[in-house]
Design a protein around this motif. Structure first.
Motif, PDB file in Angstrom:
ATOM      1  N   LEU A 328       0.873  -1.180   0.000  1.00 31.03           N
ATOM      2  CA  LEU A 328       0.000   0.000   0.000  1.00 31.03           C
ATOM      3  C   LEU A 328       0.908   1.227   0.000  1.00 31.03           C
ATOM      4  N   LEU A 329       0.627   2.136  -0.930  1.00 31.37           N
ATOM      5  CA  LEU A 329       1.398   3.367  -1.008  1.00 31.37           C
ATOM      6  C   LEU A 329       0.544   4.468  -0.375  1.00 31.37           C
ATOM      7  N   VAL A 330       1.027   5.004   0.730  1.00 29.72           N
ATOM      8  CA  VAL A 330       0.211   5.912   1.545  1.00 29.72           C
ATOM      9  C   VAL A 330       0.855   7.288   1.535  1.00 29.72           C
ATOM     10  N   ARG A 331       0.029   8.332   1.346  1.00 31.89           N
ATOM     11  CA  ARG A 331       0.562   9.686   1.434  1.00 31.89           C
ATOM     12  C   ARG A 331       0.802  10.007   2.904  1.00 31.89           C
ATOM     13  N   SER A 332       1.974  10.521   3.196  1.00 34.36           N
ATOM     14  CA  SER A 332       2.269  10.860   4.584  1.00 34.36           C
ATOM     15  C   SER A 332       1.487  12.122   4.964  1.00 34.36           C
ATOM     16  N   PRO A 333       0.812  12.112   6.126  1.00 35.38           N
ATOM     17  CA  PRO A 333       0.069  13.312   6.533  1.00 35.38           C
ATOM     18  C   PRO A 333       1.012  14.482   6.794  1.00 35.38           C
ATOM     19  N   ASN A 334       2.272  14.144   6.967  1.00 35.68           N
ATOM     20  CA  ASN A 334       3.277  15.140   7.244  1.00 35.68           C
ATOM     21  C   ASN A 334       4.256  15.060   6.064  1.00 35.68           C
ATOM     22  N   ASP A 335       4.586  16.212   5.422  1.00 38.68           N
ATOM     23  CA  ASP A 335       5.444  16.157   4.230  1.00 38.68           C
ATOM     24  C   ASP A 335       6.769  15.457   4.514  1.00 38.68           C
ATOM     25  N   ASP A 336       7.225  15.578   5.747  1.00 42.35           N
ATOM     26  CA  ASP A 336       8.465  14.908   6.141  1.00 42.35           C
ATOM     27  C   ASP A 336       8.116  13.467   6.533  1.00 42.35           C
ATOM     28  N   GLU A 337       8.054  12.603   5.513  1.00 37.55           N
ATOM     29  CA  GLU A 337       7.587  11.234   5.793  1.00 37.55           C
ATOM     30  C   GLU A 337       8.548  10.492   6.701  1.00 37.55           C
ATOM     31  N   GLY A 338       9.821  10.912   6.706  1.00 36.32           N
ATOM     32  CA  GLY A 338      10.789  10.263   7.593  1.00 36.32           C
ATOM     33  C   GLY A 338      10.392  10.487   9.048  1.00 36.32           C
ATOM     34  N   ALA A 339       9.989  11.731   9.353  1.00 32.67           N
ATOM     35  CA  ALA A 339       9.575  12.037  10.728  1.00 32.67           C
ATOM     36  C   ALA A 339       8.305  11.260  11.079  1.00 32.67           C
ATOM     37  N   PHE A 357      12.667   4.950  -1.950  1.00 38.36           N
ATOM     38  CA  PHE A 357      12.342   4.504  -3.320  1.00 38.36           C
ATOM     39  C   PHE A 357      11.811   5.669  -4.186  1.00 38.36           C
ATOM     40  N   GLU A 358      12.429   6.844  -3.986  1.00 36.96           N
ATOM     41  CA  GLU A 358      12.155   8.021  -4.822  1.00 36.96           C
ATOM     42  C   GLU A 358      10.708   8.497  -4.730  1.00 36.96           C
ATOM     43  N   MET A 359      10.117   8.352  -3.532  1.00 40.86           N
ATOM     44  CA  MET A 359       8.762   8.824  -3.311  1.00 40.86           C
ATOM     45  C   MET A 359       8.673   9.622  -2.013  1.00 40.86           C
ATOM     46  N   PRO A 360       9.426  10.744  -1.918  1.00 42.14           N
ATOM     47  CA  PRO A 360       9.315  11.533  -0.700  1.00 42.14           C
ATOM     48  C   PRO A 360       7.864  11.987  -0.504  1.00 42.14           C
ATOM     49  N   GLY A 361       7.464  12.073   0.757  1.00 46.94           N
ATOM     50  CA  GLY A 361       6.076  12.472   1.039  1.00 46.94           C
ATOM     51  C   GLY A 361       5.126  11.292   1.118  1.00 46.94           C
ATOM     52  N   TYR A 362       5.643  10.080   0.870  1.00 49.74           N
ATOM     53  CA  TYR A 362       4.826   8.858   0.946  1.00 49.74           C
ATOM     54  C   TYR A 362       5.502   7.844   1.867  1.00 49.74           C
ATOM     55  N   PHE A 363       4.738   6.862   2.303  1.00 49.64           N
ATOM     56  CA  PHE A 363       5.374   5.677   2.897  1.00 49.64           C
ATOM     57  C   PHE A 363       4.685   4.429   2.365  1.00 49.64           C
ATOM     58  N   ARG A 364       5.382   3.304   2.488  1.00 50.97           N
ATOM     59  CA  ARG A 364       4.888   2.047   1.924  1.00 50.97           C
ATOM     60  C   ARG A 364       4.648   1.037   3.035  1.00 50.97           C
ATOM     61  N   LEU A 365       3.523   0.324   2.942  1.00 46.92           N
ATOM     62  CA  LEU A 365       3.213  -0.725   3.922  1.00 46.92           C
ATOM     63  C   LEU A 365       3.107  -2.066   3.205  1.00 46.92           C
ATOM     64  N   SER A 366       3.805  -3.068   3.687  1.00 47.17           N
ATOM     65  CA  SER A 366       3.695  -4.397   3.085  1.00 47.17           C
ATOM     66  C   SER A 366       2.646  -5.205   3.832  1.00 47.17           C
ATOM     67  N   ILE A 367       1.682  -5.732   3.077  1.00 50.71           N
ATOM     68  CA  ILE A 367       0.606  -6.513   3.719  1.00 50.71           C
ATOM     69  C   ILE A 367       0.998  -7.982   3.892  1.00 50.71           C
ATOM     70  N   THR A 368       2.311  -8.249   3.803  1.00 51.19           N
ATOM     71  CA  THR A 368       2.783  -9.562   4.251  1.00 51.19           C
ATOM     72  C   THR A 368       2.838  -9.607   5.783  1.00 51.19           C
ATOM     73  N   ALA A 369       2.611  -8.475   6.427  1.00 49.65           N
ATOM     74  CA  ALA A 369       2.429  -8.470   7.892  1.00 49.65           C
ATOM     75  C   ALA A 369       1.220  -9.343   8.245  1.00 49.65           C
ATOM     76  N   THR A 370       1.155  -9.824   9.492  1.00 47.57           N
ATOM     77  CA  THR A 370       0.035 -10.712   9.875  1.00 47.57           C
ATOM     78  C   THR A 370      -1.236  -9.899  10.160  1.00 47.57           C
ATOM     79  N   ASP A 371      -2.382 -10.602  10.194  1.00 50.44           N
ATOM     80  CA  ASP A 371      -3.648  -9.931  10.542  1.00 50.44           C
ATOM     81  C   ASP A 371      -3.557  -9.328  11.936  1.00 50.44           C
ATOM     82  N   ASP A 372      -2.889 -10.044  12.819  1.00 47.64           N
ATOM     83  CA  ASP A 372      -2.737  -9.550  14.186  1.00 47.64           C
ATOM     84  C   ASP A 372      -1.950  -8.227  14.195  1.00 47.64           C
TER      85      ASP A 372
END
Ligand SMILES: Cc1ncc(COP(=O)(O)O)c(C=O)c1O
Length: 389
Positions: A328-339, A357-372
């Motif tokens: 999931l590619l999510v826009r960071s609510p804060n422009d400084d996605e690192g923070a 990965f050349e997408m400042p202002g976004y963060f990525r979530l991998s759904i290979t994480a568990t449901d828990d």
């Protein structure tokens, strides 16, 4: 200087990735962490995976672990599966077994690139495209995807092509945008590359990274540019489908329509000798036919995608609906996605900052994480966005 200049350039291209990894390393081992960082398994193995490897580990003859040619059964099975997936009659002799997609891309580049050749690749890219291109002695040329649709920007690609262009590297379904390039786009791309090859008087190859060809949501089917452009080199891997990326297995395949196929087969053979360590281990080769049937449960994955999408959107996040891939590619609510990612990490939720990965202002979530992990992370996502507002 101790290290080759080329390696210094490669290190520079890897700097954002390495910085991100260094930041994440202290958090990864935490048993309480909700880890959405990489497309990594959070369960030891998919059902049947271990038994399959155990079966093929047992020697069936005295040459089981001897030097030798690639296992022909593996190439036959891979060609048949790819023919089924793409509706193209791939031949076993045109399937080169490799150590994952990474190995397949290195093999393709070693086969067709010369120093001074340009390779056009799409941004946002997979972390190691630039390093691979530099490693092959070629020059990377970056083209941004369309930032509204995340489709290929064909005008921008056309503008980036030159007489030195030898290869275009694309990835569909796309990491990190989740976009599956439409058939129409791929057909137009094929026509563009055909024109370019004719005008330049030298073939332009299309390297198609299809690492996520089995990770498709909403009934989507795999669409490969190989259907539209004969000079397509198809990259496949079992890292994603079998969710076991450290057990290296993949392949590079040429469609039967590929011009100069014989020469390319010989070129790939000599490239595999000059670039050591590209072939998978014996056990992985023997196991390949059985591993084709061991695929991550897409129903569960889609439910997890939908749960997280719904929760993030209700909390106020802007997020793409991926058509495929783990991300999931999510826009960071804060422009400084690192923070912002740092803020999530304080509550043990690990996300990948877009700067990797050349997408400042976004963060990525991998759904290979568990449901828990998803359930534990949702209140953290909710709190983090409300703190910013
Ligand atoms: C787009 C893309 N290509 C290639 C790879 C590498 O795959 P492999 O582990 O098979 O080398 C990955 C893995 O994350 C990927 O996301």
């Amino acid at each position: 200087m101790a290290v080759a200049e080329r390696q210094m350039r490669i290190q520079a291209s890897l700097a954002p990735f390495l910085r991100g990894v260094m930041d994440a390393v202290p958090l990864i081992g935490d048993p309480d962490a909700c880890d959405f960082l990489a497309g990594n398994p959070e369960v030891p193995a998919l059902p049947g995976y271990v038994e399959t490897l155990q079966k093929w580990l047992e020697p069936q003859n005295r040459r089981w672990f001897a030097y030798g040619m690639p296992d022909p059964r593996a190439a036959e099975a891979a060609a048949a599966a790819l023919a089924d997936e793409l509706g193209i009659a791939f031949e076993p002799d045109d399937v080169m077994l490799t150590r994952g997609a990474h190995g397949a891309m290195a093999l393709a580049m070693a086969t067709v690139l010369d120093p001074g050749d340009e390779v056009v690749f799409i941004s946002p890219p997979w972390f190691f495209y630039e390093a691979l291109i530099l490693g092959a002695g070629a020059t990377p040329v970056r083209v941004r995807a369309n930032e509204t649709t995340w489709d290929l920007d064909l005008d921008a690609i056309a503008a980036a092509l030159s007489l030195r262009t030898r290869m275009l590297l694309i990835n569909t379904p796309n990491n990190p945008t989740g976009r599956i390039y439409p058939d129409d786009t791929l057909a137009l791309l094929g026509a563009l590359l055909e024109r370019q090859s004719n005008e330049a008087g030298r073939a332009v190859y299309l390297l198609s990274d299809e690492a996520y060809s089995k990770i498709l949501f909403d009934g989507n089917t795999m669409r490969s540019p190989a259907r539209h452009y004969p000079r397509t080199l198809v990259v496949h891997t079992f890292s994603k489908s079998a969710l076991a990326p450290a057990q290296r297995l993949g392949y590079l395949a040429m469609p039967p329509t590929m011009p100069d196929r014989e020469a390319l087969r010989r070129g790939a053979m000599s490239a595999s000798f000059s670039t050591s360590n590209l072939a998978p281990d014996a056990v992985m080769q023997y196991a390949l036919p059985d591993l084709l049937d061991i695929v991550v449960d897409m129903n569960k994955l889609q439910l997890r995608r939908d749960r997280l999408l719904e929760a993030l959107r209700s909390a106020g996040y802007q997020v793409q609906t991926p058509e495929g891939t783990f991300y999931l590619l999510v826009r960071s609510p804060n422009d400084d996605e690192g923070a912002f990612v740092g803020r999530l990490a304080q509550d043990k939720v690990l996300a990948m900052p877009g700067s990797m990965f050349e997408m400042p202002g976004y963060f990525r979530l991998s759904i290979t994480a568990t449901d828990d992990m998803v359930e534990r992370a949702i209140p953290v996502f909710e709190k983090a966005i409300s703190d910013v507002r």
